[in-house]
Design an enzyme around this catalytic site. Sequence first.
Site, PDB file in Angstrom:
ATOM      1  CG  HIS A   1      18.590 -16.458   6.266  1.00 20.86           C
ATOM      2  ND1 HIS A   1      17.284 -16.255   5.994  1.00 20.86           N
ATOM      3  CD2 HIS A   1      19.135 -17.347   5.555  1.00 20.86           C
ATOM      4  CE1 HIS A   1      17.194 -17.222   4.913  1.00 20.86           C
ATOM      5  NE2 HIS A   1      18.188 -17.790   4.858  1.00 20.86           N
TER       6      HIS A   1
ATOM      7  CB  CYS B   1      20.072 -20.877   4.821  1.00 20.83           C
ATOM      8  SG  CYS B   1      21.371 -19.914   3.507  1.00 20.83           S
TER       9      CYS B   1
END
Length: 420
Positions: free
Chosen positions: A327, A345
Amino acid sequence: MSHTPRTRTVLSCSLLVVALCVGGTACGETDDHPLSAKPYDAARQIVFSGPSGNQKADPDKPLEVTSKGGEGRITDVTATDAVGRYVAGELSADGTRWHTTVPLAAAAHYTLRVSAEDKEGAPGNKVITFDTGTPKEKNTLEVGFGPDEGTYGVGQPVIAELSEPVKDKASRRIVERGLKVESKPVVEGSWYWVDDQTLHYRPKEYWPADAKVTARSNLKGIKIADRLWGDETKPLNLTIGDRIVAVTDAAAHVMTVYRNGEEINEIPVTTGKPGYETRNGVKVILGKEYFVRMRGTSIGIASGSSDSYDLPVYWATRVTWSGEYVHAAPWSVGSQGAANVSHGCTGMSTGNAAWFFETVKEGDLVQVINSNGEDMDAFGNGYGDWNLDWGDWEEGSSILGKPSERRPPAAQIARLRPQV
């Protein structure tokens, strides 16, 4: 002159043949069964154990075809239902008895073609048709195929969800044989029993780009276990797109994206910091969400602690059910390409995240290497199917599998190399 003896020999043979043929029996024939005649009707020779007239056969009971003693023998029997499914059977060595070795389907129409020969060896045949009834007490097994129809990446497994648990090994084999996955071009593949109600299918290698994949069930009316019969299932059609593989090197802080084996982008990234290291291994993209609100409490970080966070996140591509994404992370641009500062992440600039989001699709692959994190689970946290080598995958099949000790995940991951 040298040819004269040979001519006499030919003429003599010709006269001999004519004489034999004129002598009451036609050449190549007998009085009873001329070879040019059609096979005789073997009805008087064959005894069928199934129903007669309008009666229906019990699908629970085996069928039997026998030859009357001294009348000859059965040479072959084929049994098929109205949709072309063959019924397995066994013919005795002396040709006197054939019987089914698998249950019949319920509420189906069957055709038996029996080939026989009499005591003189002349061929005969008999065609028998009948219907099966429906068991009075039964449950049905429904199969739901996934994902939804559409275009997916080369790593997308086919999922089969069963409406009832199937634990017995013999019943599992019936289910697995009835679930068919076909692809164009043809590839080697197999089912894996994730649990009593879930199967995954994947090929030995990634799906070929542009492949067409069809999953269907032949279990309708088939007995699977006591009082459990297969139900009708809607088939599934998938299209496979380009081969997109993103390899994230957590130690080098860079993601390299490949399309059909060609590098198309290299992106500076940050991955999980100590204590939150990103999982190693191959992950299948599960979905894409333009906006996600990420909170530390969702991964067990207490609110108010130094590691706590509550952030609006854009261009989020999901790779695990537990919340690992690729992301946009504009707050960590200074560390991207240089250090790992995330909570697990893979973060990148907003522009790069938007490009990645728009380039990939469900079923594409993200492979993380050189991380100090745990290994990606094969099942339970997304689609980690590709973290099992082919030998281990085959062991998850009720047909191909052999009981053996599974290698630990670390050993599996160690054998993996980026496949672009």
